[in-house]
Write an enzyme that holds these catalytic residues in place. Structure first.
Site, PDB file in Angstrom:
ATOM      1  N   CYS A   2       0.967  -1.328  -0.063  1.00 40.71           N
ATOM      2  CA  CYS A   2       0.116   0.141   0.065  1.00 40.71           C
ATOM      3  C   CYS A   2       0.956   1.343   0.115  1.00 40.71           C
ATOM      4  CB  CYS A   2      -0.896  -0.078   1.309  1.00 40.71           C
ATOM      5  SG  CYS A   2      -1.838  -1.435   1.327  1.00 40.71           S
ATOM      6  N   ARG A  27       2.573   1.519  -7.783  1.00 41.99           N
ATOM      7  CA  ARG A  27       2.795   0.288  -6.822  1.00 41.99           C
ATOM      8  C   ARG A  27       1.720  -0.691  -7.191  1.00 41.99           C
ATOM      9  NH1 ARG A  27       6.342   2.239  -2.139  1.00 41.99           N
ATOM     10  NH2 ARG A  27       5.228   0.465  -1.057  1.00 41.99           N
ATOM     11  N   TRP A  74      -3.592  -1.943  -1.781  1.00 41.13           N
ATOM     12  CA  TRP A  74      -3.412  -3.408  -2.494  1.00 41.13           C
ATOM     13  C   TRP A  74      -3.811  -4.318  -1.564  1.00 41.13           C
ATOM     14  CZ3 TRP A  74      -1.105  -8.127  -2.584  1.00 41.13           C
ATOM     15  CH2 TRP A  74      -1.286  -8.537  -3.963  1.00 41.13           C
ATOM     16  N   ASN A 100       0.395   0.428   6.167  1.00 45.80           N
ATOM     17  CA  ASN A 100       1.061  -0.667   5.194  1.00 45.80           C
ATOM     18  C   ASN A 100       1.684  -1.804   5.991  1.00 45.80           C
ATOM     19  OD1 ASN A 100       2.088  -1.749   2.959  1.00 45.80           O
ATOM     20  ND2 ASN A 100       4.016  -0.055   2.856  1.00 45.80           N
ATOM     21  N   GLY A 101       1.432  -2.798   5.589  1.00 50.92           N
ATOM     22  CA  GLY A 101       1.842  -3.967   6.327  1.00 50.92           C
ATOM     23  C   GLY A 101       0.896  -4.994   6.552  1.00 50.92           C
ATOM     24  N   GLU A 467      13.008 -15.250 -17.745  1.00 47.68           N
ATOM     25  CA  GLU A 467      12.788 -13.843 -17.664  1.00 47.68           C
ATOM     26  C   GLU A 467      11.587 -13.500 -18.476  1.00 47.68           C
ATOM     27  OE1 GLU A 467      12.551 -11.740 -15.425  1.00 47.68           O
ATOM     28  OE2 GLU A 467      12.237  -9.668 -16.418  1.00 47.68           O
ATOM     29  N   LYS A 471       7.861 -12.048 -18.246  1.00 45.37           N
ATOM     30  CA  LYS A 471       7.277 -10.736 -18.734  1.00 45.37           C
ATOM     31  C   LYS A 471       6.221 -11.291 -19.194  1.00 45.37           C
ATOM     32  CE  LYS A 471       9.047  -8.550 -16.841  1.00 45.37           C
ATOM     33  NZ  LYS A 471       9.990  -8.707 -15.923  1.00 45.37           N
ATOM     34  N   GLU A 474       2.949 -11.808 -16.951  1.00 44.36           N
ATOM     35  CA  GLU A 474       2.377 -10.891 -16.103  1.00 44.36           C
ATOM     36  C   GLU A 474       1.832  -9.753 -16.732  1.00 44.36           C
ATOM     37  OE1 GLU A 474       5.173  -8.930 -13.607  1.00 44.36           O
ATOM     38  OE2 GLU A 474       6.729  -8.836 -15.256  1.00 44.36           O
ATOM     39  N   HIS A 490      11.234 -34.001 -21.916  1.00 42.67           N
ATOM     40  CA  HIS A 490      10.746 -34.625 -20.665  1.00 42.67           C
ATOM     41  C   HIS A 490       9.372 -34.255 -19.893  1.00 42.67           C
ATOM     42  CE1 HIS A 490      15.162 -36.268 -20.272  1.00 42.67           C
ATOM     43  NE2 HIS A 490      15.463 -35.135 -20.471  1.00 42.67           N
ATOM     44  N   LYS A 585       3.621  -3.376  -7.264  1.00 40.29           N
ATOM     45  CA  LYS A 585       5.299  -3.047  -7.821  1.00 40.29           C
ATOM     46  C   LYS A 585       5.985  -3.547  -6.821  1.00 40.29           C
ATOM     47  CE  LYS A 585       8.443  -1.673 -10.336  1.00 40.29           C
ATOM     48  NZ  LYS A 585       8.923  -2.707 -11.369  1.00 40.29           N
TER      49      LYS A 585
HETATM   50  C1  F6R Z   1       8.478  -8.966 -12.209  1.00 41.25           C
HETATM   51  C2  F6R Z   1       8.520  -8.410 -11.249  1.00 41.25           C
HETATM   52  C3  F6R Z   1       8.569  -9.150 -10.017  1.00 41.25           C
HETATM   53  C4  F6R Z   1       9.815  -8.469  -9.307  1.00 41.25           C
HETATM   54  C5  F6R Z   1       9.719  -9.378  -7.674  1.00 41.25           C
HETATM   55  C6  F6R Z   1      10.689  -8.786  -6.912  1.00 41.25           C
HETATM   56  O1  F6R Z   1       8.485  -8.204 -13.745  1.00 41.25           O
HETATM   57  O2  F6R Z   1       8.604  -6.906 -11.296  1.00 41.25           O
HETATM   58  O3  F6R Z   1       8.625 -10.462 -10.375  1.00 41.25           O
HETATM   59  O4  F6R Z   1      10.744  -8.929  -9.770  1.00 41.25           O
HETATM   60  O5  F6R Z   1       8.478  -8.993  -7.233  1.00 41.25           O
HETATM   61  O6  F6R Z   1      10.856  -7.539  -6.632  1.00 41.25           O
HETATM   62  P1  F6R Z   1      12.170  -6.716  -6.146  1.00 41.25           P
HETATM   63  O7  F6R Z   1      12.997  -6.690  -7.372  1.00 41.25           O
HETATM   64  O8  F6R Z   1      11.697  -5.083  -5.716  1.00 41.25           O
HETATM   65  O9  F6R Z   1      12.686  -7.238  -4.996  1.00 41.25           O
END
Ligand code: F6R
Length: 590
Positions: A2, A27, A74, A100-101, A467, A471, A474, A490, A585
């Protein structure tokens, strides 16, 4: 996850806070709300929905008064609805809290408090104003009430509180969650995120360990968790370098993909002494363990490869949320390398705290230098790539692998070579962005019609497949999997049908020929092959051409067209790539 902002000063608080909340939207949020004090009247408005929708319906920015607290939520506890949005209030609506938390013992606290009060929301947060009110009614003192209340809360938190009986101030309190405070010409502010502070605000006080701040219009007064006055020193904020491309109609994700050459240039400039000391610690350690989540974990996988290939140092990668289950092997002789864009990811912080408790050395590679992670680390290597607004990480990943390339070369003593090579790489990353853009856009229209997509690669390119799959899934909501090319046969081969997209990352390096075998296996079962390579092969149905670079540098160029592909596939499926559903985020909950 949040976002919080509080303001006390000469401006209309709600308008000021609303502007700040807009900068926290990245976020991820599902509700928003604001509370203000206007004399001794406490007023609040909140609703489910995006900030602008809430504003349209509730006009939260119009609330009167010069003291206020605001929130974007959030959801973690309690569904998304108006009642569960913040602020949460005590039963008499005298005290409002934005939080937040997670209150880990909320259930037990509710059961106890419920005997005398009725809760209206299903959030964990609501126990906080109830607890504060309970102590306030006994002591008539907000500071003491907060100090007593937080002793009962389990888990990390940051919250802001206003009370209609203390009408010239608001209160801020935090433990293991980010909360920054600063004085600006028109008053004083508190925020969960440096990004929402005004641009000219370069210093902030950071609360931790349950510290409490009284925020008046003129100054900040700090107390420890027991309510004793303390002195605090301000910290210099890493001013986020504004986006260098300012076309405001463009999605953040695309802008950030394009900023990657710049991210590489910035992140290669690290403190030489720290790099040398960190490299020495890594060489001397009994074990070296990377910990990270999501995209940052994929960077860690690249780090493991670089450490072994360049630095001749074996290491392990443990996902943040799993780290504590390996804690027995951590000792004073371990080095833990935590990688995180935000530096606030709860799973990573948990692991790092475990490591600290066992006296391990902690090296962090992090974008936010005032983050919890940076504060817990012996060495901090900042990513310096500027604010990353899109939920999907792109340029932070590029900066992470740059720092890891540098660190691995400090291990081998060849750091000067890599700095030159990385500088030479920058125009190639620009080139690969430009040359594949249109192609990614048209190919995305095809991919968008499918419900699955596979990404395969071998060796150091394997983490690129992971990766790229992350991408894709998500932002486009297409189920995507990244796997070592050799694993396809496999099990996953059973899922290949006519037209199933299989993206093969196979630069012309030591993996090329072996990957081709696996591509053939998929192709003859109907797969639609998208090759990512500097060398064409007739097995490709589509080809993303990448420049020829040294083997260890392929990930820098190979990921770019796949980020573009994910972005355009999201658009083709009508998804806003900047704010995918259910994601935030900064993942500050376990
Ligand atoms: C994917 C993405 C998430 C973050 C993950 C870790 O695009 O953004 O998978 O990589 O939540 O976040 P950080 O790097 O902030 O610890």
């Amino acid at each position: 996850m949040c976002g919080l902002i509080g303001y006390n000063g000469s401006e209309q608080a709600a308008g000021f806070i609303f502007t700040g909340l807009k900068k926290l939207k990245y976020r991820g949020h599902d509700s928003a709300g604001l509370a203000t004090l206007d004399g001794d009247r406490l007023q609040y408005k909140k609703d489910a929905g995006k900030l602008e929708e809430v504003e349209r319906r509730q006009h939260i920015s119009q609330l009167p008064g010069h003291i206020g607290i605001g929130h974007v939520r959030w959801a973690t506890h309690g569904i998304v609805n108006r009642t569960n949005a913040h602020p949460q209030l005590d039963q008499c609506s005298n005290i409002a809290v934005v939080h937040n938390g997670i209150v880990e013992n909320a259930f037990e606290l509710r059961r106890r408090l419920e005997t005398a009060h009725s809760f209206v929301s299903t959030t964990d947060t609501e126990v906080i104003p109830f607890l504060i009110a309970q102590y306030y009614n006994r002591k008539g003192n907000m500071l003491a009430a907060i100090s007593n209340a937080i002793e009962e809360l389990h888990g990390p938190f940051a919250f802001l509180a206003i009370c209609r009986y203390t009408k010239d101030k608001f209160f801020a309190c935090a433990r293991e969650m980010p909360l920054l405070l600063s004085c600006i010409p028109t008053g004083c502010i508190a925020s969960s995120d440096a990004n929402s502070l005004p641009d000219d605000c370069n210093q902030a006080y950071v609360l931790d360990n349950g510290e409490i701040a009284e925020v008046t219009a003129q100054n900040l007064i700090f107390y420890d968790r027991a309510g004793n006055p303390i002195e605090k020193q301000p910290e210099t904020l890493m001013r986020q370098i504004g986006a260098i491309y300012t076309n405001s109609t463009e999605h953040y994700m695309m802008r950030e993909i394009r900023e990657q050459p710049y991210a590489i240039e910035q992140s290669i400039g690290q403190n030489v002494v720290d790099m040398q000391d960190a490299a020495r610690a890594i060489k001397e350690a009994q074990n070296v363990i990377f910990t990270a989540c999501g995209t940052s974990r994929h960077a860690a996988l690249m780090g493991r490869y670089l450490f072994s290939r360049v630095g001749k140092r074996m290491s392990e990668v443990i996902i943040g949320s799993e780290f504590k289950y390996f804690s027995e092997v951590i000792s004073w002789n371990s080095v833990v390398i935590a990688i995180s864009q935000s530096g606030e990811t709860a799973d990573v912080l948990d692991g790092v705290r475990t490591a600290r408790a066992r006296n391990a050395k902690v090296i962090s590679i992090v974008n936010h230098s005032t983050s919890q992670l940076a504060r817990l680390s012996n060495f901090v290597f900042p990513l310096k790539c500027g604010t990353e607004n899109a939920v999907a990480a792109t340029k932070s990943y590029m900066a992470q692998i740059t720092v890891l390339a540098l660190l691995s070369h400090y291990l081998s003593g060849h750091q000067h070579d890599i700095i030159q090579k990385i500088k030479a790489l920058v125009p190639l990353v620009e080139l690969v962005y430009e040359t594949n853009l249109k192609h990614a856009e048209s190919l995305a229209r095809n991919i968008a019609k499918h419900n699955v997509c596979y990404f395969i690669a071998r060796g150091s390119n394997f983490h690129i497949a992971m990766e790229a799959a992350l991408k894709m899934k998500e932002v486009s909501y297409i189920h995507s999997e990244g796997m070592p090319a050799g694993e396809l046969k496999h099990g996953t081969l059973a899922l290949i049908e006519k037209g199933t997209p299989v993206v093969a990352i196979c630069p012309d390096d030591y993996t090329f020929n072996d990957t081709l075998y696996n591509i053939e296996e998929a192709k003859i079962r109907g797969a639609f092959i998208i090759g990512v390579s500097d060398k064409y092969h007739s097995v490709f149905d589509e080809w993303f051409k990448i420049p020829k670079v040294e083997e260890i540098l392929y990930p820098f160029v190979a990921i770019v067209p796949l980020q573009e592909l994910a972005y355009f596939t999201a658009l083709a499926r009508g998804v806003n790539p900047d704010s995918p559903r259910n994601l935030a985020k900064s993942v500050t909950v376990r």
